[in-house]
Scaffold this motif. Sequence first.
Motif, short mmCIF file in Angstrom:
data_model
loop_
_atom_site.label_atom_id
_atom_site.label_comp_id
_atom_site.label_asym_id
_atom_site.label_seq_id
_atom_site.Cartn_x
_atom_site.Cartn_y
_atom_site.Cartn_z
N ASN A 31 48.78 41.30 31.70
CA ASN A 31 48.03 40.15 31.53
C ASN A 31 48.50 39.10 32.67
O ASN A 31 48.31 37.92 32.31
CB ASN A 31 48.03 39.59 30.31
CG ASN A 31 47.30 40.27 29.13
OD1 ASN A 31 46.19 41.10 29.50
ND2 ASN A 31 47.95 40.51 28.09
N THR A 32 49.07 39.49 33.70
CA THR A 32 49.62 38.65 34.68
C THR A 32 48.50 38.72 35.91
O THR A 32 47.92 39.56 36.28
CB THR A 32 50.74 38.90 35.19
OG1 THR A 32 51.97 39.17 34.02
CG2 THR A 32 51.36 38.17 36.29
N CYS A 33 48.33 37.54 36.41
CA CYS A 33 47.74 37.19 37.46
C CYS A 33 48.51 36.95 38.73
O CYS A 33 49.32 36.16 38.60
CB CYS A 33 46.90 35.90 37.53
SG CYS A 33 45.41 36.08 36.34
N MET A 34 48.27 37.73 39.68
CA MET A 34 49.17 37.71 41.18
C MET A 34 48.51 37.39 42.29
O MET A 34 47.22 37.52 42.39
CB MET A 34 49.77 39.03 41.23
CG MET A 34 50.51 39.65 40.10
SD MET A 34 51.94 38.83 39.88
CE MET A 34 52.72 39.03 41.38
N ALA A 49 44.93 35.60 48.67
CA ALA A 49 44.21 36.58 47.66
C ALA A 49 44.80 36.61 46.41
O ALA A 49 46.05 36.26 46.32
CB ALA A 49 44.33 38.11 48.25
N GLY A 50 44.22 36.91 45.29
CA GLY A 50 44.44 36.89 44.03
C GLY A 50 43.98 38.02 43.25
O GLY A 50 42.88 38.58 43.69
N ILE A 51 44.70 38.62 42.23
CA ILE A 51 44.17 39.66 41.32
C ILE A 51 44.60 39.42 39.86
O ILE A 51 45.71 39.02 39.71
CB ILE A 51 44.55 41.12 42.10
CG1 ILE A 51 44.04 42.33 41.23
CG2 ILE A 51 46.34 41.09 42.05
CD1 ILE A 51 44.52 43.45 41.90
N ASN A 52 43.67 39.84 39.04
CA ASN A 52 44.14 39.60 37.60
C ASN A 52 44.42 41.04 36.91
O ASN A 52 44.36 42.09 37.59
CB ASN A 52 42.76 38.89 36.88
CG ASN A 52 41.51 39.75 36.54
OD1 ASN A 52 41.70 41.14 37.05
ND2 ASN A 52 40.60 39.20 36.27
N SER A 53 44.64 40.97 35.73
CA SER A 53 45.08 42.23 35.25
C SER A 53 43.97 43.40 35.14
O SER A 53 44.42 44.55 34.97
CB SER A 53 45.72 41.98 33.68
OG SER A 53 44.55 41.27 32.88
N ASP A 54 42.84 43.01 35.21
CA ASP A 54 41.61 43.97 35.06
C ASP A 54 41.48 44.42 36.43
O ASP A 54 40.59 45.46 36.74
CB ASP A 54 40.33 43.25 34.78
CG ASP A 54 40.55 43.06 33.14
OD1 ASP A 54 39.83 41.87 32.67
OD2 ASP A 54 41.14 43.54 32.22
N ARG A 58 40.30 38.10 44.42
CA ARG A 58 39.51 37.09 45.35
C ARG A 58 40.20 37.12 46.39
O ARG A 58 41.30 37.30 46.58
CB ARG A 58 39.85 35.75 44.54
CG ARG A 58 39.10 35.53 43.01
CD ARG A 58 37.57 35.26 42.95
NE ARG A 58 37.41 34.69 41.79
CZ ARG A 58 36.04 34.26 41.57
NH1 ARG A 58 35.15 34.63 42.20
NH2 ARG A 58 35.68 34.15 40.22
N TYR A 59 39.44 36.36 47.38
CA TYR A 59 40.07 36.54 48.86
C TYR A 59 39.55 35.18 49.41
O TYR A 59 38.40 34.71 49.39
CB TYR A 59 39.57 37.57 49.64
CG TYR A 59 39.99 38.96 49.24
CD1 TYR A 59 39.27 39.78 48.30
CD2 TYR A 59 41.36 39.50 49.64
CE1 TYR A 59 39.49 41.00 48.18
CE2 TYR A 59 41.65 40.71 49.13
CZ TYR A 59 40.86 41.38 48.48
OH TYR A 59 41.28 42.65 47.76
N LEU A 105 42.03 28.42 47.27
CA LEU A 105 41.49 29.88 46.75
C LEU A 105 40.91 29.80 45.44
O LEU A 105 41.75 29.45 44.30
CB LEU A 105 42.58 31.00 46.73
CG LEU A 105 42.21 32.14 46.41
CD1 LEU A 105 41.11 32.96 47.34
CD2 LEU A 105 43.28 33.33 46.27
N LEU A 106 39.69 30.28 44.86
CA LEU A 106 39.18 30.36 43.65
C LEU A 106 40.08 31.47 43.08
O LEU A 106 40.01 32.61 43.41
CB LEU A 106 37.71 30.69 43.78
CG LEU A 106 37.14 30.72 42.27
CD1 LEU A 106 37.01 29.16 42.00
CD2 LEU A 106 35.71 31.32 42.67
N PRO A 107 40.80 31.21 41.84
CA PRO A 107 41.62 32.08 40.98
C PRO A 107 40.77 33.05 40.51
O PRO A 107 39.54 32.89 40.20
CB PRO A 107 42.15 31.50 40.04
CG PRO A 107 41.42 30.24 39.86
CD PRO A 107 40.86 29.94 41.03
N PRO A 108 41.04 34.37 40.32
CA PRO A 108 40.32 35.51 39.71
C PRO A 108 40.30 35.10 38.50
O PRO A 108 40.85 34.33 37.60
CB PRO A 108 41.39 36.45 39.77
CG PRO A 108 42.26 36.52 40.90
CD PRO A 108 42.47 35.11 40.95
#
Length: 128
Positions: A31-34, A49-54, A58-59, A105-108
């Motif tokens: 459940n961490t967003c990186m 860039a961002g990525i969520n736990s799923d 986003r870029y 950047l729009l967060p995931p």
Amino acid sequence: QVRLVESGGGSVQSGGSLRLSCEVSGYTYDNTCMGWFRQAPGKEREGVAGINSDGSTRYADSVKGRFTISQDNANNTVYLQMNSLKPEDTAMYYCAADPISWWSLLPPRGCINALDAWGQGTLVTVSS
């Protein structure tokens, strides 16, 4: 104690590729967003860039189609594959776990935690 360690930076020529890694320890990675961020000399930090736990990503527009963020949950590691590098990609690159701010950047989706843990950065230099 949360610790993020980036690696993989270096010097490449324009058009080249690099793969950055960020290993996270001391924190429950589920459940961490990186996110990957960068800051060039004299410029503001920007979200790359961002990525969520799923695995939703986003870029930033400036890297879409060239950069790919991914994660290995088993090894608590997030990656940033950077292809077709340009001189304007030159910057210090940082990874963050559950950052409070994503800058432009729009967060995931679903990224609402605020651990705000950061690595020390890895330098990427792209020459023309």
